[in-house]
Motif scaffolding. Structure first.
Motif, PDB file in Angstrom:
ATOM      1  N   ASN A   8       4.064 -16.371  -3.452  1.00 26.87           N
ATOM      2  CA  ASN A   8       3.074 -16.909  -2.523  1.00 26.87           C
ATOM      3  C   ASN A   8       2.583 -15.853  -1.545  1.00 26.87           C
ATOM      4  O   ASN A   8       1.616 -16.055  -0.822  1.00 26.87           O
ATOM      5  CB  ASN A   8       3.675 -18.067  -1.718  1.00 26.87           C
ATOM      6  CG  ASN A   8       3.996 -19.210  -2.644  1.00 26.87           C
ATOM      7  OD1 ASN A   8       3.323 -19.387  -3.671  1.00 26.87           O
ATOM      8  ND2 ASN A   8       5.038 -19.971  -2.312  1.00 26.87           N
ATOM      9  N   ASN A   9       3.296 -14.727  -1.542  1.00 22.19           N
ATOM     10  CA  ASN A   9       2.929 -13.695  -0.570  1.00 22.19           C
ATOM     11  C   ASN A   9       1.771 -12.814  -1.023  1.00 22.19           C
ATOM     12  O   ASN A   9       1.294 -11.979  -0.278  1.00 22.19           O
ATOM     13  CB  ASN A   9       4.135 -12.806  -0.270  1.00 22.19           C
ATOM     14  CG  ASN A   9       5.260 -13.620   0.322  1.00 22.19           C
ATOM     15  OD1 ASN A   9       4.994 -14.618   0.995  1.00 22.19           O
ATOM     16  ND2 ASN A   9       6.491 -13.232   0.050  1.00 22.19           N
ATOM     17  N   LEU A  10       1.375 -12.966  -2.274  1.00 23.71           N
ATOM     18  CA  LEU A  10       0.243 -12.163  -2.745  1.00 23.71           C
ATOM     19  C   LEU A  10      -1.051 -12.926  -2.507  1.00 23.71           C
ATOM     20  O   LEU A  10      -1.097 -14.152  -2.659  1.00 23.71           O
ATOM     21  CB  LEU A  10       0.390 -11.865  -4.236  1.00 23.71           C
ATOM     22  CG  LEU A  10       1.523 -10.934  -4.668  1.00 23.71           C
ATOM     23  CD1 LEU A  10       1.477 -10.710  -6.171  1.00 23.71           C
ATOM     24  CD2 LEU A  10       1.455  -9.597  -3.929  1.00 23.71           C
ATOM     25  N   GLN A  11      -2.091 -12.187  -2.113  1.00 24.90           N
ATOM     26  CA  GLN A  11      -3.404 -12.829  -1.963  1.00 24.90           C
ATOM     27  C   GLN A  11      -4.201 -12.517  -3.231  1.00 24.90           C
ATOM     28  O   GLN A  11      -4.345 -11.349  -3.595  1.00 24.90           O
ATOM     29  CB  GLN A  11      -4.160 -12.281  -0.754  1.00 24.90           C
ATOM     30  CG  GLN A  11      -3.542 -12.660   0.602  1.00 24.90           C
ATOM     31  CD  GLN A  11      -2.471 -11.674   1.009  1.00 24.90           C
ATOM     32  OE1 GLN A  11      -2.724 -10.492   1.073  1.00 24.90           O
ATOM     33  NE2 GLN A  11      -1.252 -12.172   1.282  1.00 24.90           N
ATOM     34  N   GLU A  53      -7.852 -12.983  -5.136  1.00 21.92           N
ATOM     35  CA  GLU A  53      -9.267 -13.390  -5.062  1.00 21.92           C
ATOM     36  C   GLU A  53      -9.939 -12.909  -6.319  1.00 21.92           C
ATOM     37  O   GLU A  53     -10.113 -11.702  -6.503  1.00 21.92           O
ATOM     38  CB  GLU A  53      -9.941 -12.705  -3.878  1.00 21.92           C
ATOM     39  CG  GLU A  53     -10.016 -13.555  -2.629  1.00 21.92           C
ATOM     40  CD  GLU A  53     -10.598 -12.737  -1.489  1.00 21.92           C
ATOM     41  OE1 GLU A  53     -11.757 -12.318  -1.629  1.00 21.92           O
ATOM     42  OE2 GLU A  53      -9.864 -12.489  -0.513  1.00 21.92           O
ATOM     43  N   SER A 103      -4.956  -2.536  -2.803  1.00 20.55           N
ATOM     44  CA  SER A 103      -5.017  -3.749  -3.615  1.00 20.55           C
ATOM     45  C   SER A 103      -5.190  -3.398  -5.093  1.00 20.55           C
ATOM     46  O   SER A 103      -5.498  -2.265  -5.454  1.00 20.55           O
ATOM     47  CB  SER A 103      -6.117  -4.680  -3.111  1.00 20.55           C
ATOM     48  OG  SER A 103      -7.348  -4.260  -3.633  1.00 20.55           O
ATOM     49  N   ILE A 150      -5.925  -8.492  -6.315  1.00 21.52           N
ATOM     50  CA  ILE A 150      -4.629  -8.974  -5.810  1.00 21.52           C
ATOM     51  C   ILE A 150      -4.169  -8.015  -4.724  1.00 21.52           C
ATOM     52  O   ILE A 150      -4.169  -6.791  -4.924  1.00 21.52           O
ATOM     53  CB  ILE A 150      -3.574  -8.990  -6.936  1.00 21.52           C
ATOM     54  CG1 ILE A 150      -4.149  -9.694  -8.173  1.00 21.52           C
ATOM     55  CG2 ILE A 150      -2.295  -9.675  -6.474  1.00 21.52           C
ATOM     56  CD1 ILE A 150      -3.430  -9.365  -9.434  1.00 21.52           C
ATOM     57  N   SER A 151      -3.735  -8.545  -3.593  1.00 21.59           N
ATOM     58  CA  SER A 151      -3.226  -7.654  -2.551  1.00 21.59           C
ATOM     59  C   SER A 151      -1.990  -8.266  -1.910  1.00 21.59           C
ATOM     60  O   SER A 151      -1.650  -9.428  -2.174  1.00 21.59           O
ATOM     61  CB  SER A 151      -4.307  -7.368  -1.504  1.00 21.59           C
ATOM     62  OG  SER A 151      -4.800  -8.584  -1.015  1.00 21.59           O
ATOM     63  N   GLY A 152      -1.335  -7.477  -1.069  1.00 22.54           N
ATOM     64  CA  GLY A 152      -0.161  -7.951  -0.366  1.00 22.54           C
ATOM     65  C   GLY A 152       1.157  -7.508  -0.974  1.00 22.54           C
ATOM     66  O   GLY A 152       2.207  -8.054  -0.659  1.00 22.54           O
TER      67      GLY A 152
END
Ligand code: CEZ
Length: 780
Positions: A754-757, A759, A712, A763-765
């Motif tokens: 939209n595919n990234l998370q 918080e 991440s 950032i991840s994904g």
């Protein structure tokens, strides 16, 4: 007096006088080539040991690449005398005649050095490139008659070969080659050296593609009663066709050219080392099929847009080139200092992770079973530890840890920790993880009764050779550096769920920091060390060498100072080490030998480790300030951190004083600003430096606050307060990511996908090969 070309593709200097020692450089995997704007050259090729094919006029000591290389009239160079029909003589690019030219431009391109010159209504474009796979210079000259009259020109390319050997040296014209072959025997005395001598490329080749009228190969015959600026050979209608028989060789040719009005002619030459006449013939084919060494590094690196054009220019165009030079040439050594090898190859992690992995394993395979890394890494069978690598230095283990940390965060390849590797002094094999544990054990063990790290005959600072010569002296810098290494190792162990060992190394980090705080804090900064005779140095009581930059920077990295201590250190550095040309490594510079400390104090004040603006140390400081910002969650030092980075760049306003073009960051600028202001700021012109990787890292992780970890990404930018926006494009786990940063009322991180998370700032994904845009708003 210089201009940055479009998109940073080239840098142009408009006079040979304003920065006479300004240089450009080229390299390929076999050689490096550095040339001043005026025509003096330094070249080294690897066979595999570094060797020359053009020497000075008298016997030279064999040494490594030096800062502030001394140029003198008669220095080796690549010159072209031009004689017009009215017998006016001038020379390209400027030396040796030093005749004022109507128009002059020296241009550093990514893979060429070029001169655009106009004189007497003739336009000359001279350029040199290197072959991609062998040590060979390719010279091309385009001539255009800009007048309305026919002109006749004599062109005399004059490439010095110089004093190559006291045993045997000669040079002759070889008609089948259409050129000159210099031959010599590398001097030696021990029969055991003969096998190496036998293999060495003891010939220098200079060949032309155009008809040759006459030649000279004997320096003395060519000069006659003249000098390099006015040799007899060029004054005569023809050269003397001399052969150098145990005389100092030179390669001079005469070409006669006739040009109609507006007509253009092209000539070319090759210059380089070769093994034999047959080898020379093979190389001569390259006149027709030349393949230039081309850069491949730019697309692997980062690209930034910031309000600071000088920074953009360096980061987007020239620093990756310098990083690449380091990882491809290993500074023209076969036994790079372990410290240099591991820092230079931080760059491989960004530009070529496979190479980075290979080099980490290579370095570890030479570790001792007791955990100690050797002083140098041998790159070839038969390579030996030379020069400084024969002096025991105490810090080599430290450099494994920033390397492994960056490697893991950038690649997420934790499997490397389980890869097995042998040792330098045993058949035993251990995992990388075990090697690293041993490296920490060794650093922990190499401490004195007080718990401080023993310095031996130097740490990061090579010439600090007498602090611990009796085996007792210690280094606060090394104690902090060991604590920093333990801290990194502890974090890695935590990530791999090895909580017991993670806690142990974290405790050991704390113990070292506490010991330094008790024994090394001098009131406003940390001392540099304690001598064999138990005297602290680098403290306020000292007249010279009162404050050193490195212990402060590395204390911050090891998380030793409280925020109050850190503020005091920063203030002391601002008042004692900051100069208009950057941050000095120590101050005041030593003016005489201090036998408690060693030969660093004998270096000329304000040069190299004796109080220059040593950019390697400054880049540690920049990185450390950004690290502080992260740990203490504050942006109060962002402006200073940026100033540290910015002050390492030659810019329009100060390049004349620095005497350097912004085509690389040199290892130092002269310091001792208050002691010797007249020389302050002068560049060392040496592009070998650990600075470049730490600079790049400071921009990525510090200024832009990008940190990858376990797949991440965290983005916490540290822009200077005057910047309202900036952006960076970088490969993140194989994806192409662009991050736009702006100031706004409310901090936020968002993305177009939209595919990234997301918080907070994590950032991840990311998916490899995909493209993402991330928008970051930071507080106004
Ligand atoms: O070389 C560098 C070393 O390559 O000096 C740095 C050190 O960390 C690098 O590993 C700081 O000492 O022997 C000497 O006197 C020198 O110290 C140099 O050779 C030094 C020069 O600056 C060469 O560029």
């Amino acid at each position: 007096s210089y201009e940055k070309g479009t998109g940073g593709a080239e840098i142009r200097l408009h006079s040979p006088l304003s920065m006479p020692n300004a240089t450009g450089y080229l390299w390929n995997k076999k050689m490096m080539f550095q040339m001043t704007c005026r025509g003096y050259a330094n070249a080294l090729h690897m066979q595999p040991e570094p060797a020359k094919y053009a020497y000075g006029q008298s016997f030279e000591a064999k040494t490594f690449m030096q800062p502030e290389h001394h140029y003198y009239s008669g220095h080796p160079g690549r010159f072209f005398y031009i004689k017009l029909s009215n017998s006016d003589i001038f020379s390209l690019p400027y030396e040796p005649t030093r005749q004022t030219l109507d128009k002059f431009a020296f241009i550093q391109g990514q893979d060429t050095l070029r001169w655009e010159i106009e004189h007497a209504n003739i336009q000359f474009t001279l350029r040199v490139t290197l072959a991609d796979d062998v040590a060979l210079e390719d010279w091309r000259l385009d001539i255009v008659n800009k007048s309305n009259n026919e002109i006749h020109l004599d062109i005399y390319p004059c490439f010095t070969i110089g004093y190559a050997s006291w045993m045997n040296q000669s040079a002759r014209f070889v008609p089948e080659l259409n050129g000159i072959l210099g031959e010599y025997i590398t001097p030696y005395q021990k029969a055991k050296d003969y096998p190496k001598i036998k293999q060495s490329m003891d010939k220098t080749l200079f060949i032309a593609d155009s008809p040759i009228e006459s030649f000279d190969t004997s320096t003395n015959r060519f000069l006659g009663e003249g000098h390099m600026h006015c040799p007899d050979g060029v004054k005569h209608s023809s050269l003397f066709n001399s052969t150098a028989l145990y005389e100092t060789p030179i390669a001079v040719l005469q070409h006669k050219i006739r040009l109609e009005p507006r007509q253009q002619k092209k000539l070319s030459w090759l210059f380089g080392p070769c093994q034999s006449e047959t080898h020379a013939k093979t190389l001569s084919n390259r006149l027709q099929q030349h393949i230039t060494a081309k850069p491949s590094y730019l697309k692997q690196g980062i690209s930034i847009q910031t309000p600071n054009a000088d920074l953009n220019h360096m980061i987007n165009s020239w620093l990756p080139r310098q990083l690449s030079y380091h990882i491809e040439s290993n500074r023209l050594t076969t036994d790079p200092q372990t410290r240099n090898f591991l820092q230079d190859h931080l760059s491989s992690i960004w530009l070529n992770p496979t190479l980075a992995k290979r080099n980490l394993l290579l370095a570890l395979s030479q570790q001792g079973k007791n955990g100690a890394m050797p002083d140098g890494i041998l790159l070839h069978e038969g390579a030996e530890l030379k020069y400084i690598n024969q002096v025991p230095h105490s810090d080599h283990n430290v450099w494994l840890f920033p390397f492994v940390e960056l490697y893991l965060s950038e690649t997420n390849d934790f499997s490397i920790l389980e890869t097995t590797v042998g040792f330098g002094d045993s058949d035993h094999e251990s995992t990388v993880s075990e090697h690293l544990e041993l490296a920490c054990d060794y650093l922990w063990a190499q401490r004195d009764h007080r718990g401080l790290s023993l310095i031996q005959q130097g740490d990061w600072c090579d010439p600090m050779n007498m602090v611990g010569i009796q085996g007792r002296g210690v280094s606060f810098w090394l104690t902090f550096a060991s604590a920093y290494a333990f801290g990194i190792w502890s974090k890695i162990l935590k990530t791999t769920q090895d909580t017991i060992r993670a806690a142990k190394w974290h405790d050991y980090q704390q113990i070292l920091n506490d010991t330094c705080n008790t024994l090394g804090w001098d009131g406003d900064w940390y001392a540099r060390g304690i001598t064999d005779d138990d005297e602290h140095f680098g403290i306020s009581r000292d007249q010279e060498g009162q404050i050193f930059l490195n212990p402060q920077a590395w204390a911050m990295l090891s998380e030793a100072p409280t925020p109050e201590q850190a503020d005091k250190m920063v203030n002391a550095i601002e008042s004692k080490l900051r100069t208009p040309f950057g941050y000095c490594m120590l101050a005041p510079a030593y003016t005489h030998m201090d036998e408690r400390i060693g030969r660093v104090t004998q270096k000329f004040p304000g040069t190299a480790e004796n109080g220059s603006v040593y950019n390697h140390a400054a880049s540690f400081y920049a990185y450390a300030l950004y690290q502080q910002a992260k740990i203490n969650n504050t942006n109060k030092h962002n402006d200073i951190a940026f100033e540290v980075l910015f002050s390492m760049l030659a810019t329009d306003s100060d390049c004349l004083k620095r005497g350097q073009l912004p085509n690389f960051i040199p290892n130092y600028y002269r310091g001792a600003y208050h002691q010797l202001p007249e020389a302050a700021g002068r560049s060392s012109q040496l592009f070998n430096t650990g600075t470049c990787a730490w600079y790049y890292r400071s921009v990525i992780e510090g200024l832009f606050g990008i940190k990858q970890s376990k797949g991440s990404l965290t983005v916490k930018p540290n822009l200077p307060s005057s910047w309202t926006n900036a952006s960076i494009s970088k490969k993140i786990f194989g994806a192409n990511v662009r991050i736009n940063i702006k100031r706004g009322a409310e901090a936020s991180v968002s993305s177009d996908s939209n595919n990234l998370q997301i918080e907070g700032s994590h950032i991840s994904g990311f998916e490899a090969k995909k493209t993402y845009l991330i928008s970051v708003i930071i507080n106004e």
